[in-house]
Design a protein around this motif. Structure first.
Motif, PDB file in Angstrom:
ATOM      1  N   THR A   2       0.821  -1.218   0.000  1.00 22.79           N
ATOM      2  CA  THR A   2       0.000   0.000   0.000  1.00 22.79           C
ATOM      3  C   THR A   2       0.847   1.256   0.000  1.00 22.79           C
ATOM      4  N   GLU A   6       0.673   4.209  -2.889  1.00 17.78           N
ATOM      5  CA  GLU A   6       0.330   5.597  -2.602  1.00 17.78           C
ATOM      6  C   GLU A   6       1.439   6.545  -3.017  1.00 17.78           C
ATOM      7  N   GLU A  73      -8.671   9.451  -2.759  1.00 14.87           N
ATOM      8  CA  GLU A  73      -9.896   9.616  -1.990  1.00 14.87           C
ATOM      9  C   GLU A  73     -10.171  11.082  -1.682  1.00 14.87           C
ATOM     10  N   SER A  77      -4.697  13.565   1.423  1.00 14.19           N
ATOM     11  CA  SER A  77      -4.831  12.438   2.345  1.00 14.19           C
ATOM     12  C   SER A  77      -3.795  11.346   2.107  1.00 14.19           C
ATOM     13  N   GLY A  78      -3.128  11.373   0.947  1.00 17.16           N
ATOM     14  CA  GLY A  78      -2.203  10.295   0.596  1.00 17.16           C
ATOM     15  C   GLY A  78      -1.047  10.146   1.560  1.00 17.16           C
ATOM     16  N   ARG A  80      -0.775  11.140   4.663  1.00 15.16           N
ATOM     17  CA  ARG A  80      -1.211  10.686   5.975  1.00 15.16           C
ATOM     18  C   ARG A  80      -1.481   9.186   5.965  1.00 15.16           C
ATOM     19  N   ARG A  81      -2.059   8.668   4.877  1.00 16.96           N
ATOM     20  CA  ARG A  81      -2.293   7.223   4.787  1.00 16.96           C
ATOM     21  C   ARG A  81      -0.982   6.460   4.783  1.00 16.96           C
ATOM     22  N   ASP A  84       0.326   6.383   8.345  1.00 11.73           N
ATOM     23  CA  ASP A  84      -0.481   5.464   9.154  1.00 11.73           C
ATOM     24  C   ASP A  84      -0.153   4.015   8.824  1.00 11.73           C
ATOM     25  N   GLU A  85       0.010   3.720   7.537  1.00  9.09           N
ATOM     26  CA  GLU A  85       0.309   2.347   7.123  1.00  9.09           C
ATOM     27  C   GLU A  85       1.686   1.915   7.612  1.00  9.09           C
TER      28      GLU A  85
END
Length: 245
Positions: A2, A6, A73, A77-78, A80-81, A84-85
């Motif tokens: 992921t 991203e 999305e 936001s990319g 931050r994802r 988080d991942e």
């Protein structure tokens, strides 16, 4: 993977395609994956802004297409994802940095990977990004990106040329506006007021630019070649003159 997916999407969306011959680059090492795209952050943006989810879109056409495909999305936001991942997978925090005229995103791996795993990571990123994007919108994106880059370059060149021409024309137009301030004048009277003896100079350097700018109009617009034709200030011309040209 992921995080790689991203990062590749972000690189494609935020790349500066006006840098001819500067491709996106994905490099996979034993301990990290580096994704680079040409073009530094847009003016006013900092690395910390990106980390906080602040986003400025360089390529709106590509971003819109990616969003319609469900690859994006929400703007900003990319990153931050990705953080988080990385935290979920107990990976070191990825690093975003500006190097020269490009942006490099480094994803650190928990363990060294073998060539077989390298191939899998690349294959997964290609399947999730390239297969969805290339097959469905490559032609459309290429055309629109080319149009966007051409438009940006043309706009910059036009703006520079316009500024130079305006500086040359404004003083000439201003002098004509002053001559027409009191009353409408014919070509002969206007040239005499301007101290001109060369008719083409008056027509092309003074009168035509003033008419095209909307500062001057004909008293007989239906008979432009009438021997009694005169020229007068428009309301726009009077306002311009009142502002000092």
């Amino acid at each position: 993977m992921t995080i790689v997916r991203e990062a590749v999407i972000n690189a494609i969306v935020h790349a500066d395609y006006s840098q001819i011959g500067a491709p996106l680059r994905v490099a996979i090492y034993d301990d990290r994956v580096e994704i680079e795209n040409p073009g530094i952050l847009l003016p006013g943006m900092t690395i910390e802004d990106v980390r906080q989810g602040v986003s400025k879109i360089r390529n709106r056409v590509i971003a819109r297409v990616f969003r319609e495909l469900g690859l994006i999305e929400q703007w900003g936001s990319g990153f931050r994802r990705i953080l988080d991942e990385a935290e979920k997978q107990n990976l070191p925090e990825p690093v975003l940095e500006e190097i020269g005229m490009k942006v490099r995103f480094t994803v650190f791996l928990a363990e060294k990977i073998s060539p077989g795993i390298k191939h899998e990571a690349v294959e997964e990123a290609e399947e999730q990004v390239t297969e969805q994007v290339t097959e469905q919108v490559t032609e459309q994106v290429t055309e629109q990106v080319t149009e966007q880059v051409t438009e940006q370059v043309t706009e910059q060149v036009t703006e520079q040329v316009t500024e130079q021409v305006t500086e040359q024309v404004t003083e000439q137009v201003k002098r004509l506006l002053i001559c027409l301030e009191e009353r409408p004048s014919g070509t002969k009277d206007a040239m005499q007021c301007l101290g001109l003896s060369h008719r083409p100079t008056f027509l092309y350097d003074y009168l035509r630019p003033a008419i095209q700018a909307g500062f001057v109009q004909m008293t007989q617009p239906d008979s432009p070649k009438s021997p009694t034709q005169k020229y007068r200030l428009t309301e726009k011309g009077r306002r311009r003159l009142e502002r000092g040209g």
